[in-house]
Design an enzyme around this catalytic site. Structure first.
Site, PDB file in Angstrom:
ATOM      1  N   THR A   1     123.165  38.490  58.319  1.00 44.08           N
ATOM      2  CA  THR A   1     121.870  38.478  57.638  1.00 44.08           C
ATOM      3  C   THR A   1     121.351  37.079  57.877  1.00 44.08           C
ATOM      4  O   THR A   1     122.125  36.195  58.218  1.00 44.08           O
ATOM      5  CB  THR A   1     122.046  38.734  56.120  1.00 44.08           C
ATOM      6  OG1 THR A   1     122.244  40.128  55.884  1.00 44.08           O
ATOM      7  CG2 THR A   1     120.849  38.287  55.299  1.00 44.08           C
TER       8      THR A   1
ATOM      9  N   ARG B   1     120.293  53.802  54.364  1.00 41.98           N
ATOM     10  CA  ARG B   1     121.028  52.870  53.498  1.00 41.98           C
ATOM     11  C   ARG B   1     120.227  51.558  53.367  1.00 41.98           C
ATOM     12  O   ARG B   1     119.732  51.019  54.336  1.00 41.98           O
ATOM     13  CB  ARG B   1     122.402  52.587  54.104  1.00 41.98           C
ATOM     14  CG  ARG B   1     123.257  51.576  53.306  1.00 41.98           C
ATOM     15  CD  ARG B   1     123.092  50.170  53.806  1.00 41.98           C
ATOM     16  NE  ARG B   1     124.007  49.234  53.153  1.00 41.98           N
ATOM     17  CZ  ARG B   1     123.934  47.916  53.303  1.00 41.98           C
ATOM     18  NH1 ARG B   1     123.009  47.375  54.079  1.00 41.98           N
ATOM     19  NH2 ARG B   1     124.765  47.124  52.666  1.00 41.98           N
ATOM     20  N   ILE B   2     120.099  51.078  52.166  1.00 45.20           N
ATOM     21  CA  ILE B   2     119.389  49.818  51.942  1.00 45.20           C
ATOM     22  C   ILE B   2     120.353  48.844  51.275  1.00 45.20           C
ATOM     23  O   ILE B   2     121.075  49.216  50.341  1.00 45.20           O
ATOM     24  CB  ILE B   2     118.135  50.053  51.067  1.00 45.20           C
ATOM     25  CG1 ILE B   2     117.126  50.900  51.858  1.00 45.20           C
ATOM     26  CG2 ILE B   2     117.500  48.723  50.651  1.00 45.20           C
ATOM     27  CD1 ILE B   2     116.012  51.463  51.030  1.00 45.20           C
ATOM     28  N   GLY B   3     120.368  47.614  51.763  1.00 43.45           N
ATOM     29  CA  GLY B   3     121.279  46.608  51.209  1.00 43.45           C
ATOM     30  C   GLY B   3     120.630  45.770  50.128  1.00 43.45           C
ATOM     31  O   GLY B   3     119.599  46.131  49.540  1.00 43.45           O
ATOM     32  N   ASP B   4     121.220  44.618  49.871  1.00 47.09           N
ATOM     33  CA  ASP B   4     120.751  43.742  48.793  1.00 47.09           C
ATOM     34  C   ASP B   4     119.582  42.852  49.199  1.00 47.09           C
ATOM     35  O   ASP B   4     118.820  42.395  48.344  1.00 47.09           O
ATOM     36  CB  ASP B   4     121.900  42.816  48.351  1.00 47.09           C
ATOM     37  CG  ASP B   4     122.403  41.956  49.514  1.00 47.09           C
ATOM     38  OD1 ASP B   4     122.701  42.531  50.586  1.00 47.09           O
ATOM     39  OD2 ASP B   4     122.473  40.720  49.376  1.00 47.09           O
TER      40      ASP B   4
ATOM     41  N   THR C   1     124.111  36.774  51.531  1.00 41.98           N
ATOM     42  CA  THR C   1     124.614  37.525  52.684  1.00 41.98           C
ATOM     43  C   THR C   1     126.010  38.033  52.361  1.00 41.98           C
ATOM     44  O   THR C   1     126.812  37.304  51.781  1.00 41.98           O
ATOM     45  CB  THR C   1     124.665  36.649  53.954  1.00 41.98           C
ATOM     46  OG1 THR C   1     125.444  37.339  54.953  1.00 41.98           O
ATOM     47  CG2 THR C   1     125.287  35.289  53.714  1.00 41.98           C
ATOM     48  N   GLY C   2     126.262  39.284  52.721  1.00 42.48           N
ATOM     49  CA  GLY C   2     127.585  39.839  52.445  1.00 42.48           C
ATOM     50  C   GLY C   2     127.482  41.326  52.169  1.00 42.48           C
ATOM     51  O   GLY C   2     126.473  41.953  52.512  1.00 42.48           O
ATOM     52  N   ASP C   3     128.512  41.888  51.543  1.00 48.06           N
ATOM     53  CA  ASP C   3     128.527  43.327  51.244  1.00 48.06           C
ATOM     54  C   ASP C   3     127.392  43.658  50.281  1.00 48.06           C
ATOM     55  O   ASP C   3     127.499  43.425  49.076  1.00 48.06           O
ATOM     56  CB  ASP C   3     129.853  43.707  50.579  1.00 48.06           C
ATOM     57  CG  ASP C   3     131.013  43.584  51.549  1.00 48.06           C
ATOM     58  OD1 ASP C   3     130.905  44.102  52.673  1.00 48.06           O
ATOM     59  OD2 ASP C   3     132.034  42.962  51.181  1.00 48.06           O
ATOM     60  N   GLY C   4     126.334  44.234  50.820  1.00 47.55           N
ATOM     61  CA  GLY C   4     125.116  44.449  50.041  1.00 47.55           C
ATOM     62  C   GLY C   4     125.328  45.249  48.768  1.00 47.55           C
ATOM     63  O   GLY C   4     124.738  44.953  47.727  1.00 47.55           O
TER      64      GLY C   4
HETATM   65  N1  ASP Z   1     123.791  41.771  52.868  1.00 46.49           N
HETATM   66  C1  ASP Z   1     123.480  42.510  54.053  1.00 46.49           C
HETATM   67  C2  ASP Z   1     123.365  43.954  53.705  1.00 46.49           C
HETATM   68  O1  ASP Z   1     124.141  44.438  52.936  1.00 46.49           O
HETATM   69  C3  ASP Z   1     124.472  42.360  55.151  1.00 46.49           C
HETATM   70  C4  ASP Z   1     125.115  41.023  55.280  1.00 46.49           C
HETATM   71  O2  ASP Z   1     124.600  40.025  54.833  1.00 46.49           O
HETATM   72  O3  ASP Z   1     126.177  40.955  55.864  1.00 46.49           O
HETATM   73  O4  ASP Z   1     122.528  44.622  54.253  1.00 46.49           O
END
Ligand code: ASP
Length: 308
Positions: free
Chosen positions: A176, A204-207, A227-230
């Site tokens: 991200t 699918r929509i993330g954070d 950034t990470g597991d949304g």
């Molecule tokens: N946060 C982002 C999402 O979940 C992906 C990421 O930052 O790795 O879409």
């Protein structure tokens, strides 16, 4: 009174493990981060707004194929692109965001157009694309968004899924881009843009486009881009949680950010990081995985970039 500016950026928490990182790629990542910092710094050094600085920084990150957003966006499991982006102005908590869009060269510009040209905050589908066309934003074809690395990641992820050997290696799945800034007038802003997670389901929509999860800014407290597991960030309302702890509990931003990433995110099995700036110009960039592409520049100081 004129205060100094601060700009922090990230290119995602999905960094290659050290052992797999070639010196050439590492140097290319540092150089790309330095270019992004320079683009944002130019705006802030001319007394530009934090909002303009995060827009330019994220646009530059989106144009960079090394990072998962815009040109370098990851593929869905169907081999398509669906991008999410958000922007927030700390002056009065104005915000705009888009989710699941394809074809727009710079999703951050569309998020900003939603904020500036509509009464809405979060838009998807044809309605969002109509705003892009009305605003005269640039569109690109599929070839522009194709990168071999991302395609290979999709193929290896699909194969691991089929073989039942899928791991949760953040390097393959994550990424991200984002920026947070404090301008000389004391205003904060944040912007985030992403292709999401490799091999995600369509829809699918993330954070990232969720205000208060992956993106947040309020001049009274802080600006945050995650950034990470949304899914984990949405469940924890990560960005808003930092604001709330500062506002309601008087916790310093640096401590709140560290606790949320190292304790709360880890406790629910999520991985990732975030960047944040408070109204006094303090910066925090915690992460609970191997690394996070990141950089920071303060008024009058040398820019700094880091990966691990
Ligand atoms: N946060 C982002 C999402 O979940 C992906 C990421 O930052 O790795 O879409």
């Amino acid at each position: 009174m004129t205060k100094g500016f601060v700009l922090a950026i990230h290119g995602g928490a999905g960094v290659l493990p050290r052992a797999e990182m070639s010196p050439e790629r590492e140097a290319a990542c540092h150089a790309a981060l330095a270019r992004v910092l320079a683009a944002g710094e130019t705006v802030l050094a001319r007394d530009g707004t934090a909002l303009d600085a995060v827009t330019v920084a994220v646009e530059t990150l989106e144009n960079e194929p090394l990072f998962n957003a815009g040109r370098g966006a990851v593929f869905t499991r169907d081999g398509t692109h669906e991008m999410d982006a958000a922007i927030m102005d700390g002056r009065g908590r104005r915000a705009g965001a888009v989710a699941g869009i394809a074809g727009v060269r710079n999703p951050v510009h569309l998020a900003r157009a939603v904020m500036e040209r509509t009464d809405h905050v979060l838009m998807v589908g044809d309605g969002a694309l109509e705003i892009a066309r009305d605003a005269g934003l640039a569109f690109e074809d599929d070839a522009y968004f194709f990168t071999q690395d991302r395609w290979d990641s999709l193929q290896s992820t699909l194969k691991m899924q089929a073989d039942g050997t899928l791991d949760d290696d953040p390097a393959r799945r994550h990424g991200t881009v984002g920026a947070v800034a404090l301008d000389r007038a004391g205003n904060l802003a944040a912007a985030t843009s992403t292709g999401g997670m490799t091999a995600k389901r369509r829809g699918r929509i993330g954070d990232s486009p969720i205000i208060g999860a992956g993106t947040f800014a309020d001049d009274a407290t802080c600006a945050v881009s995650a950034t990470g597991d949304g899914e984990a960030y949405i469940r924890l309302s990560v960005a808003h949680e930092i604001d709330a702890r500062m506002r309601l509990a008087g916790q310093p931003m640096t401590e709140a950010a560290r606790q949320i990433i190292l304790n709360d995110l880890t406790a629910i099995g999520g991985s990732g990081g975030l960047i944040c700036i408070d109204r006094a110009g303090a910066v925090a960039m915690p992460f609970n995985c191997e690394g996070m592409y990141r950089g920071c520049v303060k008024d009058g100081d040398k820019p700094v970039t880091a990966i691990y």
